[in-house]
Every structure is written in structure tokens, then in C-alpha cells.
Design a protein around this motif. Sequence first.
Motif, PDB file in Angstrom:
ATOM      1  N   CYS A 119       0.835  -1.209   0.000  1.00 38.80           N
ATOM      2  CA  CYS A 119       0.000   0.000   0.000  1.00 38.80           C
ATOM      3  C   CYS A 119       0.866   1.255   0.000  1.00 38.80           C
ATOM      4  O   CYS A 119       0.540   2.244  -0.664  1.00 38.80           O
ATOM      5  CB  CYS A 119      -0.940  -0.001   1.199  1.00 38.80           C
ATOM      6  SG  CYS A 119      -2.286  -1.190   1.046  1.00 38.80           S
ATOM      7  N   THR A 120       1.970   1.208   0.726  1.00 40.00           N
ATOM      8  CA  THR A 120       2.882   2.350   0.758  1.00 40.00           C
ATOM      9  C   THR A 120       3.472   2.598  -0.622  1.00 40.00           C
ATOM     10  O   THR A 120       3.561   3.737  -1.076  1.00 40.00           O
ATOM     11  CB  THR A 120       4.014   2.097   1.777  1.00 40.00           C
ATOM     12  OG1 THR A 120       3.430   1.902   3.067  1.00 40.00           O
ATOM     13  CG2 THR A 120       4.988   3.259   1.827  1.00 40.00           C
ATOM     14  N   VAL A 121       3.849   1.520  -1.309  1.00 39.44           N
ATOM     15  CA  VAL A 121       4.455   1.641  -2.635  1.00 39.44           C
ATOM     16  C   VAL A 121       3.446   2.177  -3.654  1.00 39.44           C
ATOM     17  O   VAL A 121       3.762   3.043  -4.459  1.00 39.44           O
ATOM     18  CB  VAL A 121       5.038   0.282  -3.106  1.00 39.44           C
ATOM     19  CG1 VAL A 121       5.445   0.327  -4.574  1.00 39.44           C
ATOM     20  CG2 VAL A 121       6.223  -0.129  -2.241  1.00 39.44           C
ATOM     21  N   THR A 122       2.227   1.664  -3.619  1.00 36.11           N
ATOM     22  CA  THR A 122       1.249   1.980  -4.669  1.00 36.11           C
ATOM     23  C   THR A 122       0.265   3.091  -4.312  1.00 36.11           C
ATOM     24  O   THR A 122      -0.411   3.629  -5.188  1.00 36.11           O
ATOM     25  CB  THR A 122       0.418   0.735  -5.031  1.00 36.11           C
ATOM     26  OG1 THR A 122      -0.356   0.346  -3.889  1.00 36.11           O
ATOM     27  CG2 THR A 122       1.300  -0.406  -5.496  1.00 36.11           C
ATOM     28  N   GLY A 123       0.136   3.390  -3.026  1.00 33.66           N
ATOM     29  CA  GLY A 123      -0.838   4.391  -2.602  1.00 33.66           C
ATOM     30  C   GLY A 123      -2.239   3.824  -2.415  1.00 33.66           C
ATOM     31  O   GLY A 123      -3.182   4.567  -2.141  1.00 33.66           O
ATOM     32  N   ARG A 124      -2.389   2.517  -2.545  1.00 38.05           N
ATOM     33  CA  ARG A 124      -3.702   1.878  -2.342  1.00 38.05           C
ATOM     34  C   ARG A 124      -4.089   2.018  -0.870  1.00 38.05           C
ATOM     35  O   ARG A 124      -3.265   1.869   0.018  1.00 38.05           O
ATOM     36  CB  ARG A 124      -3.640   0.407  -2.748  1.00 38.05           C
ATOM     37  CG  ARG A 124      -4.963  -0.322  -2.531  1.00 38.05           C
ATOM     38  CD  ARG A 124      -4.889  -1.753  -3.020  1.00 38.05           C
ATOM     39  NE  ARG A 124      -4.949  -1.845  -4.465  1.00 38.05           N
ATOM     40  CZ  ARG A 124      -6.069  -1.803  -5.174  1.00 38.05           C
ATOM     41  NH1 ARG A 124      -7.229  -1.649  -4.568  1.00 38.05           N
ATOM     42  NH2 ARG A 124      -6.033  -1.907  -6.482  1.00 38.05           N
ATOM     43  N   GLN A 125      -5.358   2.262  -0.612  1.00 37.44           N
ATOM     44  CA  GLN A 125      -5.847   2.441   0.749  1.00 37.44           C
ATOM     45  C   GLN A 125      -6.227   1.120   1.419  1.00 37.44           C
ATOM     46  O   GLN A 125      -6.020   0.944   2.607  1.00 37.44           O
ATOM     47  CB  GLN A 125      -7.068   3.381   0.755  1.00 37.44           C
ATOM     48  CG  GLN A 125      -6.768   4.768   0.219  1.00 37.44           C
ATOM     49  CD  GLN A 125      -5.739   5.487   1.072  1.00 37.44           C
ATOM     50  OE1 GLN A 125      -5.813   5.494   2.289  1.00 37.44           O
ATOM     51  NE2 GLN A 125      -4.759   6.085   0.414  1.00 37.44           N
ATOM     52  N   ARG A 126      -6.796   0.194   0.653  1.00 41.29           N
ATOM     53  CA  ARG A 126      -7.354  -1.033   1.229  1.00 41.29           C
ATOM     54  C   ARG A 126      -6.348  -2.178   1.129  1.00 41.29           C
ATOM     55  O   ARG A 126      -6.136  -2.757   0.075  1.00 41.29           O
ATOM     56  CB  ARG A 126      -8.646  -1.385   0.484  1.00 41.29           C
ATOM     57  CG  ARG A 126      -9.530  -2.366   1.207  1.00 41.29           C
ATOM     58  CD  ARG A 126     -10.887  -2.461   0.551  1.00 41.29           C
ATOM     59  NE  ARG A 126     -10.915  -3.324  -0.600  1.00 41.29           N
ATOM     60  CZ  ARG A 126     -11.068  -4.648  -0.540  1.00 41.29           C
ATOM     61  NH1 ARG A 126     -11.202  -5.237   0.617  1.00 41.29           N
ATOM     62  NH2 ARG A 126     -11.104  -5.364  -1.638  1.00 41.29           N
ATOM     63  N   ARG A 127      -5.709  -2.526   2.268  1.00 40.40           N
ATOM     64  CA  ARG A 127      -4.703  -3.594   2.296  1.00 40.40           C
ATOM     65  C   ARG A 127      -5.278  -4.952   1.928  1.00 40.40           C
ATOM     66  O   ARG A 127      -4.609  -5.770   1.336  1.00 40.40           O
ATOM     67  CB  ARG A 127      -4.062  -3.700   3.686  1.00 40.40           C
ATOM     68  CG  ARG A 127      -3.172  -2.569   4.000  1.00 40.40           C
ATOM     69  CD  ARG A 127      -2.388  -2.760   5.254  1.00 40.40           C
ATOM     70  NE  ARG A 127      -2.943  -3.708   6.195  1.00 40.40           N
ATOM     71  CZ  ARG A 127      -2.555  -3.811   7.447  1.00 40.40           C
ATOM     72  NH1 ARG A 127      -1.633  -3.009   7.911  1.00 40.40           N
ATOM     73  NH2 ARG A 127      -3.091  -4.702   8.247  1.00 40.40           N
TER      74      ARG A 127
END
Length: 167
Positions: free
Chosen positions: A32-40
Motif C-alpha cells: 500500500c505504501t508503494v502503490t498508494g492503495r488504501q485497502r490492504r
Amino acid sequence: MPDFFLSIREMRTVKAAFRRLVDLVGGDADCCTVTGRQRRQAYSEFASPKREHMDKWPPLREVLELEADVDVPEVTRAMAKLHGFELVKLPDVIEPKDWALAVGSMSKETGEAINVVLQAFANGGRIDADEIRQWHIDGEIDEAIITLLQIKAMVDRANEQGGQGDD
């Protein structure tokens, strides 16, 4: 163009590769940190071989971002294999001062690969998994492939520069 569709087994192979990628990055939270996705939870679903998650796949952009964060592009490698290709990292291009000496020394690597295969064949005319491990055949062949790619890169660079010693 022939129709292409994935079997359940092939989908599971790609999902397993995605799971390895997630693990290499450091887990769902790091992804999530790498891609900016919110939902793990999405990464667990993307990697899940369960039937209810079989239609859930990560966006290509995220796969590219995650693979850029690690040394081995697991998903790309798995997909290449599905299409009958082997993914090999290209070596750095060297600039030899003496081509004959450089290529001669590199040819030793390819000779070693052929030698270990022939030695393994000499023990009964076939190669089994124990001999592959004993003779390090996979590693020798990988080194030979990298060496040949290095020679190809040297030739390609010389071709791009107009050859060596052209008048």
C-alpha cells in the motif's frame, strides 16, 4: 490470433507469483505504501487462489510499481512462462578493449555449461533431478545464457556505434 484464456491452474500460478511479489515487497501494508492503495485487504484477495477471489486481479500499474520495488519481477516472469518465454535479466554492457580476449574469456562460461550437461548425460544417458542439483546444471546454464546475452549486447552496441574499426 489464437484464442487465449487461462485455466484455473494457470490463474493460480499467476496469483502465487503475485503472493511472492507481495512478500518480497514486505507484505500488504508495504505494498500500500508503494502503490498508494488504501485497502490492504485487496492484496490478499489479488493473491488468493480461492474461487471467490479468482476474478480479482491487481491493476497493471500496481504490478509494475511493486515489481520496480524488488529485484525479481515475479508476476512478469510467471506470465512470460505462460506464453512460452523464459525471463532473463539483461546484463550490464561492458566495453572491451580487446574483443577477442573478452569473447574468448566469456566463451569459457558456455563451455562449462555444455561440459556439465555432457558429464551428467555420461551417467546413464539421461539427466535426473539429483544430477541437476549435483552438477549445478541450472546455474551453469543460467551463467551461459547471461554470458551470451552480454556478447549480444556488446555486438548490438558496436552495431549502433557503426562497428569497430570501420574506415
